[in-house]
Write a protein that holds these residues in place. Structure first.
Motif, PDB file in Angstrom:
ATOM      1  N   PRO A  60      -9.713  40.165 -17.144  1.00 53.03           N
ATOM      2  CA  PRO A  60     -10.580  39.354 -18.000  1.00 53.03           C
ATOM      3  C   PRO A  60      -9.984  39.013 -19.359  1.00 53.03           C
ATOM      4  CG  PRO A  60     -11.507  41.552 -17.659  1.00 53.03           C
ATOM      5  CD  PRO A  60     -10.356  41.408 -16.717  1.00 53.03           C
ATOM      6  N   ALA A  61      -9.237  39.926 -19.966  1.00 50.34           N
ATOM      7  CA  ALA A  61      -8.709  39.663 -21.301  1.00 50.34           C
ATOM      8  C   ALA A  61      -7.397  38.888 -21.284  1.00 50.34           C
ATOM      9  CB  ALA A  61      -8.512  40.979 -22.050  1.00 50.34           C
ATOM     10  N   ASP A  62      -6.779  38.764 -20.112  1.00 54.24           N
ATOM     11  CA  ASP A  62      -5.454  38.138 -20.032  1.00 54.24           C
ATOM     12  C   ASP A  62      -5.302  37.406 -18.702  1.00 54.24           C
ATOM     13  OD1 ASP A  62      -2.871  37.474 -20.770  1.00 54.24           O
ATOM     14  OD2 ASP A  62      -2.011  39.294 -19.916  1.00 54.24           O
ATOM     15  N   ALA A  63      -6.227  36.507 -18.432  1.00 54.41           N
ATOM     16  CA  ALA A  63      -6.230  35.813 -17.141  1.00 54.41           C
ATOM     17  C   ALA A  63      -5.036  34.872 -17.032  1.00 54.41           C
ATOM     18  CB  ALA A  63      -7.523  35.028 -16.978  1.00 54.41           C
ATOM     19  N   ARG A  64      -4.467  34.790 -15.847  1.00 56.24           N
ATOM     20  CA  ARG A  64      -3.370  33.853 -15.607  1.00 56.24           C
ATOM     21  C   ARG A  64      -3.918  32.477 -15.218  1.00 56.24           C
ATOM     22  NH1 ARG A  64      -4.350  36.344 -10.985  1.00 56.24           N
ATOM     23  NH2 ARG A  64      -4.279  35.114  -9.091  1.00 56.24           N
ATOM     24  N   GLY A  65      -5.200  32.429 -14.921  1.00 49.44           N
ATOM     25  CA  GLY A  65      -5.838  31.168 -14.576  1.00 49.44           C
ATOM     26  C   GLY A  65      -7.316  31.233 -14.920  1.00 49.44           C
ATOM     27  N   ALA A  66      -7.858  30.135 -15.425  1.00 55.89           N
ATOM     28  CA  ALA A  66      -9.274  30.067 -15.756  1.00 55.89           C
ATOM     29  C   ALA A  66      -9.711  28.618 -15.658  1.00 55.89           C
ATOM     30  CB  ALA A  66      -9.534  30.615 -17.158  1.00 55.89           C
ATOM     31  N   GLY A  67     -10.975  28.414 -15.419  1.00 55.90           N
ATOM     32  CA  GLY A  67     -11.506  27.062 -15.360  1.00 55.90           C
ATOM     33  C   GLY A  67     -13.008  27.095 -15.522  1.00 55.90           C
ATOM     34  N   MET A  68     -13.582  25.935 -15.812  1.00 56.45           N
ATOM     35  CA  MET A  68     -15.032  25.843 -16.005  1.00 56.45           C
ATOM     36  C   MET A  68     -15.477  24.409 -15.789  1.00 56.45           C
ATOM     37  SD  MET A  68     -15.068  26.190 -20.114  1.00 56.45           S
ATOM     38  CE  MET A  68     -13.978  25.171 -21.088  1.00 56.45           C
ATOM     39  N   ASN A  69     -16.794  24.237 -15.571  1.00 61.79           N
ATOM     40  CA  ASN A  69     -17.348  22.907 -15.360  1.00 61.79           C
ATOM     41  C   ASN A  69     -18.808  22.908 -15.794  1.00 61.79           C
ATOM     42  OD1 ASN A  69     -18.660  20.624 -13.910  1.00 61.79           O
ATOM     43  ND2 ASN A  69     -16.604  20.340 -13.087  1.00 61.79           N
ATOM     44  N   ASP A  70     -19.191  21.906 -16.600  1.00 63.49           N
ATOM     45  CA  ASP A  70     -20.570  21.786 -17.085  1.00 63.49           C
ATOM     46  C   ASP A  70     -21.476  21.049 -16.098  1.00 63.49           C
ATOM     47  OD1 ASP A  70     -20.292  23.059 -19.650  1.00 63.49           O
ATOM     48  OD2 ASP A  70     -19.244  21.274 -20.358  1.00 63.49           O
ATOM     49  N   ASP A  71     -20.911  20.368 -15.119  1.00 65.70           N
ATOM     50  CA  ASP A  71     -21.659  19.650 -14.077  1.00 65.70           C
ATOM     51  C   ASP A  71     -22.840  18.847 -14.630  1.00 65.70           C
ATOM     52  OD1 ASP A  71     -22.055  18.831 -11.410  1.00 65.70           O
ATOM     53  OD2 ASP A  71     -23.627  20.326 -11.142  1.00 65.70           O
ATOM     54  N   GLY A  72     -22.581  18.053 -15.631  1.00 65.55           N
ATOM     55  CA  GLY A  72     -23.617  17.152 -16.130  1.00 65.55           C
ATOM     56  C   GLY A  72     -24.439  17.679 -17.295  1.00 65.55           C
ATOM     57  N   GLU A  73     -24.351  18.967 -17.580  1.00 66.86           N
ATOM     58  CA  GLU A  73     -25.022  19.488 -18.772  1.00 66.86           C
ATOM     59  C   GLU A  73     -24.244  19.005 -20.007  1.00 66.86           C
ATOM     60  OE1 GLU A  73     -27.852  20.667 -18.644  1.00 66.86           O
ATOM     61  OE2 GLU A  73     -28.087  22.537 -17.539  1.00 66.86           O
ATOM     62  N   PRO A  74     -24.880  18.992 -21.185  1.00 65.59           N
ATOM     63  CA  PRO A  74     -24.144  18.587 -22.384  1.00 65.59           C
ATOM     64  C   PRO A  74     -22.874  19.422 -22.545  1.00 65.59           C
ATOM     65  CG  PRO A  74     -26.488  18.744 -22.857  1.00 65.59           C
ATOM     66  CD  PRO A  74     -26.296  19.275 -21.467  1.00 65.59           C
ATOM     67  N   ALA A  75     -21.795  18.778 -22.970  1.00 67.77           N
ATOM     68  CA  ALA A  75     -20.488  19.437 -23.061  1.00 67.77           C
ATOM     69  C   ALA A  75     -20.571  20.738 -23.853  1.00 67.77           C
ATOM     70  CB  ALA A  75     -19.470  18.497 -23.714  1.00 67.77           C
ATOM     71  N   VAL A  98     -23.636  29.012 -11.765  1.00 65.89           N
ATOM     72  CA  VAL A  98     -25.036  29.084 -12.170  1.00 65.89           C
ATOM     73  C   VAL A  98     -25.723  27.788 -11.747  1.00 65.89           C
ATOM     74  CG1 VAL A  98     -26.685  29.416 -14.047  1.00 65.89           C
ATOM     75  CG2 VAL A  98     -24.477  30.602 -14.107  1.00 65.89           C
ATOM     76  N   VAL A  99     -26.675  27.944 -10.858  1.00 68.74           N
ATOM     77  CA  VAL A  99     -27.441  26.816 -10.323  1.00 68.74           C
ATOM     78  C   VAL A  99     -28.712  26.691 -11.156  1.00 68.74           C
ATOM     79  CG1 VAL A  99     -28.663  25.944  -8.299  1.00 68.74           C
ATOM     80  CG2 VAL A  99     -26.536  27.244  -8.007  1.00 68.74           C
ATOM     81  N   ARG A 100     -28.975  25.494 -11.661  1.00 67.27           N
ATOM     82  CA  ARG A 100     -30.148  25.312 -12.518  1.00 67.27           C
ATOM     83  C   ARG A 100     -31.171  24.388 -11.877  1.00 67.27           C
ATOM     84  NH1 ARG A 100     -30.927  21.961 -18.147  1.00 67.27           N
ATOM     85  NH2 ARG A 100     -33.048  22.666 -18.562  1.00 67.27           N
ATOM     86  N   TYR A 101     -32.400  24.882 -11.853  1.00 63.91           N
ATOM     87  CA  TYR A 101     -33.549  24.068 -11.487  1.00 63.91           C
ATOM     88  C   TYR A 101     -34.338  23.799 -12.763  1.00 63.91           C
ATOM     89  CZ  TYR A 101     -32.853  24.743  -6.481  1.00 63.91           C
ATOM     90  OH  TYR A 101     -32.346  24.723  -5.205  1.00 63.91           O
ATOM     91  N   PHE A 102     -34.439  22.524 -13.152  1.00 63.94           N
ATOM     92  CA  PHE A 102     -35.099  22.137 -14.396  1.00 63.94           C
ATOM     93  C   PHE A 102     -36.607  22.344 -14.270  1.00 63.94           C
ATOM     94  CE2 PHE A 102     -36.732  18.541 -17.136  1.00 63.94           C
ATOM     95  CZ  PHE A 102     -36.489  19.184 -18.328  1.00 63.94           C
ATOM     96  N   GLY A 103     -37.196  22.994 -15.282  1.00 59.36           N
ATOM     97  CA  GLY A 103     -38.624  23.307 -15.229  1.00 59.36           C
ATOM     98  C   GLY A 103     -39.511  22.329 -15.967  1.00 59.36           C
TER      99      GLY A 103
END
Length: 199
Positions: A60-75, A98-103
């Motif tokens: 976790p403190a020294d990852a050789r690879g990382a990535g992320m995606n907001d999938d349409g949420e504000p940047a 994380v799957v979001r269902y809007f309430g």
């Protein structure tokens, strides 16, 4: 470097202002596994508004690879908070979707950051895990027929293929438990694969 990994998929749910945040945590070894898991989450929750994610390959403190995606949420309100929790946690080689269902009630940027962080934290803190064995790095070279037995061996012994380079021969950079060095050397000798340990 020693660190913990998840031993199985784990799911947690966080609800705020009627919005549901379902955090699915699972162990991953490469970007292909990340892509497959994200596609499966989309198939499992096709009616969800967002499927946001982040992953770490390595400690976790020294990852050789990382990535992320907001999938349409504000940047910066979903993928980055998920990744921040992972980077400050105890698990490596991990993906959280994380799957979001809007309430029906808007949370605002700050509320989204808190919600995605909280859902991820719940999954990270409760997921079943174990200590990963110390890994060593090797470079293997041989004819093209050597790739399949090496891939199979890595799958069976908790190893990882970092890269493959094709030329007159195939070159594979890999990581595997240091305790398995003798069995790896025996496999390479049997298949006439040259093997060198990388520092």
């Amino acid at each position: 470097m020693s660190y913990k990994i998840a031993i199985a998929e784990y799911q947690a749910e966080y609800v705020v202002k009627k919005s549901r945040f379902i955090a699915r945590l699972l162990p991953v070894r490469n970007r292909e596994e990340v892509n497959a898991a994200v596609a499966k989450a989309r198939a499992d929750y096709p009616d969800a508004r967002h499927h946001c994610w982040a992953y770490l390959l390595g400690p976790p403190a020294d990852a050789r690879g990382a990535g992320m995606n907001d999938d349409g949420e504000p940047a910066g309100t979903a993928g980055r908070p998920i990744l921040n929790v992972l980077q400050h946690g105890h698990l490596g080689d991990v993906l959280v979707i994380v799957v979001r269902y809007f309430g029906g009630i808007k949370l605002g940027a700050g509320g989204l950051v808190r919600a995605y962080s909280a859902a991820t934290r719940e999954a990270v803190e409760a997921a079943p895990c174990r200590q990963r064995e110390q890994l060593a790095c090797w470079r293997a070279r041989g004819d093209f027929a050597c790739e399949q037995p090496l891939r199979h061996w890595l799958d069976q012994h908790g190893g990882y293929l970092d890269s493959v380079c094709y030329g007159e021969q195939v070159q594979l950079d890999l990581r595997a438990p240091a305790a398995q060095a003798e069995t790896l050397a025996a496999l390479c000798a049997a298949h006439r694969i040259s093997l060198e340990e990388l520092i």
